[in-house]
Design a protein around this motif. Structure first.
Motif, PDB file in Angstrom:
ATOM      1  N   GLU A 129     -49.906 -18.047  41.330  1.00 37.14           N
ATOM      2  CA  GLU A 129     -49.276 -18.165  40.016  1.00 37.14           C
ATOM      3  C   GLU A 129     -50.330 -18.179  38.912  1.00 37.14           C
ATOM      4  N   THR A 152     -46.180 -15.370  35.035  1.00 41.61           N
ATOM      5  CA  THR A 152     -45.305 -16.525  34.819  1.00 41.61           C
ATOM      6  C   THR A 152     -44.853 -16.517  33.367  1.00 41.61           C
ATOM      7  N   GLY A 156     -41.548 -20.423  34.731  1.00 42.34           N
ATOM      8  CA  GLY A 156     -42.341 -20.383  35.946  1.00 42.34           C
ATOM      9  C   GLY A 156     -42.593 -18.967  36.448  1.00 42.34           C
ATOM     10  N   GLN A 179     -44.489 -27.957  38.819  1.00 39.00           N
ATOM     11  CA  GLN A 179     -45.760 -27.395  39.248  1.00 39.00           C
ATOM     12  C   GLN A 179     -46.967 -28.112  38.656  1.00 39.00           C
ATOM     13  N   ARG A 184     -43.614 -26.979  35.326  1.00 39.05           N
ATOM     14  CA  ARG A 184     -42.449 -26.104  35.359  1.00 39.05           C
ATOM     15  C   ARG A 184     -41.801 -26.084  36.749  1.00 39.05           C
ATOM     16  N   SER A 185     -40.515 -25.753  36.774  1.00 40.59           N
ATOM     17  CA  SER A 185     -39.781 -25.600  38.023  1.00 40.59           C
ATOM     18  C   SER A 185     -39.030 -24.278  38.024  1.00 40.59           C
ATOM     19  N   LEU A 186     -38.876 -23.716  39.231  1.00 34.56           N
ATOM     20  CA  LEU A 186     -38.128 -22.478  39.374  1.00 34.56           C
ATOM     21  C   LEU A 186     -36.638 -22.776  39.472  1.00 34.56           C
TER      22      LEU A 186
END
Length: 397
Positions: A129, A152, A156, A179, A184-186
């Protein structure tokens, strides 16, 4: 008697040893040990969350009842009852995980090293990432891969960007939950797309999940390993939900891979400490984490909000930041002309520490970024430190 040596040893280090670099974060932590420093630098869990008495009782039980087993060598793959507990915790109605898929490791950092050792040759393409976890970049770098950065955005990792760099890649490394470093989150939709994209390319997907349990709302996101157990390698750890000092992590992988990882671990350390694994199993087997983790979520959620409120009050216009819903980190983007490394020099002089964002990039670092951690700093110190940072940033505008 001391022997006189007329020819001092000339150390000839391997090429691998010569390219090793220290962790920027670990170097900063040496400075932040001073009590006068307000440190937003460390990715350390709050000691206030450590279940000291529960651990003490477990050590006493294990040593009293099964001490001779606990103090003996153990199997490389790990303590069977703990592996079974982990497998059950990862299993879903749609996908059964078996204990044979679980390999216990000495912290998740060892898992990263073993994955690099087994999957990466010199020059192998590894997808990461932008930015990515510094510890993973360090672990994989030893094996001299070619890092390719996956795009990203504010939500994310962008799965559609994988197609352009997937050819010949050995793996994709991702942290889908809160993360490190961005927080951040997916979304569920992106998780599905990511798993499908990697499956289409035959690309192993590493799902590193140390923070997944730390959702402030208490609602965990679905694990990608459940969507494709044959193509996703799941990494977990007890560091963030119990204590990092026990150095206990694990990998859940397809059987052909987990056997190779086990062989690599045999060569590395024979096995992870049997005593530690037995103690952790004693602690978690009866549902302790179900009552313990909510207290961590509450503490971290409250302190995150204190920092967000302080940033809104003290940071000047032109500065942006993430608003995480779990985990331990906030990612700050400064105006383009501000170098976070130069800001760090000023902030350390003012007794405030943070981590500049540059080390988290495998390629083309963005120098106007920084990571803040709020979990080990009391609210009043958070407000004080953020006010100082805000003044320093304003002075560089």
């Amino acid at each position: 008697m001391k022997i006189e040596n007329p020819n001092p040893i000339q150390w000839h280090f391997s090429e691998r040893a010569q390219q090793l670099q220290s962790s920027f974060i670990r170097e900063i932590l040496k400075i932040t040990q001073r009590p006068e420093i307000i440190s937003f630098a460390g990715g350390l869990p709050s000691p206030a969350t450590f279940p000291v008495e529960r651990m003490k009782e477990a050590y006493d039980r294990v040593l009293t009842n099964t001490g001779k087993i606990a103090l003996q060598y153990g199997p490389t793959d790990g303590y069977a009852p703990l592996r079974e507990w982990i497998a059950n915790s990862l299993s879903t109605e749609g996908g059964k995980i078996v204990p044979e898929q679980i390999l216990m490791t000495s912290g998740s950092q060892q898992a990263l090293d073993l994955l690099g050792k087994v999957l990466v040759d010199e020059g192998s393409r590894v997808l990461v990432e932008t930015p990515s976890y510094l510890g993973a970049l360090q672990a994989f770098s030893v094996y001299r891969p070619e890092f390719k950065s996956v795009d990203t955005d504010d939500d994310g990792l962008v799965p559609s960007s994988i197609d352009a760099v997937a050819e010949g890649a050995r793996m994709l490394y991702a942290l889908p939950n809160f993360q490190n470093p961005t927080g951040r989150s997916l979304s569920v939709e992106r998780r599905v797309e990511l798993v499908e994209t990697c499956a289409r390319h035959g690309l192993p997907l590493i799902e590193d999940d140390p923070y997944g349990s730390l959702s402030y709302k208490g609602a965990p996101m679905p694990k990608m390993v459940a969507m494709n157990p044959d193509g996703v390698i799941y990494m977990g750890s007890f560091s963030k939900v119990l204590t990092p000092g026990i150095r206990l992590g694990y990998v859940c992988a397809p059987l052909p891979l987990v056997r190779r990882l086990e062989l690599a671990k045999q060569a590395a350390d024979l096995h992870t400490a049997q005593l530690t694994q037995m103690v952790v199993h004693d602690v978690v087997k009866d549902g302790f984490l179900d009552e313990h983790i909510p207290t961590i979520r509450t503490l971290y959620g409250n302190q995150c909000q204190v920092m967000l409120d302080a940033m809104a009050e003290h940071f000047p216009s032109g500065v942006t930041w993430t608003k995480p819903e779990g985990g331990m980190f906030i990612w700050v983007t400064l105006p383009k002309h501000i170098d976070a490394m130069k800001l760090l020099d000023l902030s350390l002089a003012a007794k405030v520490a943070f981590v500049p964002g540059s080390p988290f990039y495998a390629n083309e670092p963005e120098t106007n970024t920084m990571r803040l951690s709020f979990v080990t700093v009391p609210p009043e110190r958070i407000r004080e430190g953020i006010a100082i940072l805000g003044k320093l940033i304003a002075g560089m505008m």
